[in-house]
Design a protein around this motif. Structure first.
Motif, PDB file in Angstrom:
ATOM      1  N   GLN A   3       0.813  -1.213   0.000  1.00  0.00           N
ATOM      2  CA  GLN A   3       0.000   0.000   0.000  1.00  0.00           C
ATOM      3  C   GLN A   3       0.850   1.267   0.000  1.00  0.00           C
ATOM      4  O   GLN A   3       0.544   2.214  -0.712  1.00  0.00           O
ATOM      5  CB  GLN A   3      -0.923  -0.010   1.209  1.00  0.00           C
ATOM      6  N   SER A   4       1.938   1.308   0.772  1.00  0.00           N
ATOM      7  CA  SER A   4       2.738   2.529   0.828  1.00  0.00           C
ATOM      8  C   SER A   4       3.470   2.774  -0.491  1.00  0.00           C
ATOM      9  O   SER A   4       3.643   3.912  -0.908  1.00  0.00           O
ATOM     10  CB  SER A   4       3.739   2.465   1.979  1.00  0.00           C
ATOM     11  N   SER A   5       3.892   1.700  -1.158  1.00  0.00           N
ATOM     12  CA  SER A   5       4.558   1.847  -2.452  1.00  0.00           C
ATOM     13  C   SER A   5       3.586   2.380  -3.501  1.00  0.00           C
ATOM     14  O   SER A   5       3.944   3.249  -4.309  1.00  0.00           O
ATOM     15  CB  SER A   5       5.136   0.512  -2.896  1.00  0.00           C
ATOM     16  N   ASN A   7       0.878   4.158  -2.912  1.00  0.00           N
ATOM     17  CA  ASN A   7       0.541   5.537  -2.574  1.00  0.00           C
ATOM     18  C   ASN A   7       1.670   6.485  -2.968  1.00  0.00           C
ATOM     19  O   ASN A   7       1.426   7.587  -3.449  1.00  0.00           O
ATOM     20  CB  ASN A   7       0.245   5.660  -1.075  1.00  0.00           C
ATOM     21  N   ARG A   8       2.912   6.042  -2.784  1.00  0.00           N
ATOM     22  CA  ARG A   8       4.048   6.872  -3.169  1.00  0.00           C
ATOM     23  C   ARG A   8       4.049   7.103  -4.681  1.00  0.00           C
ATOM     24  O   ARG A   8       4.280   8.211  -5.145  1.00  0.00           O
ATOM     25  CB  ARG A   8       5.351   6.222  -2.716  1.00  0.00           C
ATOM     26  N   ARG A  59      -5.203   6.002   0.265  1.00  0.00           N
ATOM     27  CA  ARG A  59      -4.576   6.143   1.575  1.00  0.00           C
ATOM     28  C   ARG A  59      -5.586   6.052   2.713  1.00  0.00           C
ATOM     29  O   ARG A  59      -5.295   5.505   3.772  1.00  0.00           O
ATOM     30  CB  ARG A  59      -3.854   7.483   1.643  1.00  0.00           C
TER      31      ARG A  59
END
Length: 64
Positions: A3-5, A7-8, A59
């Motif tokens: 998820q963080s990748s 979103n980035r 997010r």
């Protein structure tokens, strides 16, 4: 892809589209890129808005 990748990458795409749209708008206003139609600028700006909305939704709302 976690998820963080994701979103980035969405945030980076948002920044790139917005930056390109603003740069083209300024250069067209200065008379340097006068051959570009206004629709191209709108495509970049609306694409940036869409990426921003998708990034925000990913997010905050999408919890996989």
């Amino acid at each position: 892809m976690n998820q963080s990748s994701l979103n980035r990458r969405l945030t980076q795409a948002f920044g790139m589209l917005l930056g390109i749209g603003i740069t083209i708008w300024i250069l067209r206003g200065l008379g340097i890129l006068t051959f570009l139609p206004g629709g191209i600028i709108w495509l970049f700006v609306l694409g940036a808005i869409a990426m921003g909305i998708i990034s925000f939704a990913q997010r905050t709302w999408w919890r996989f």
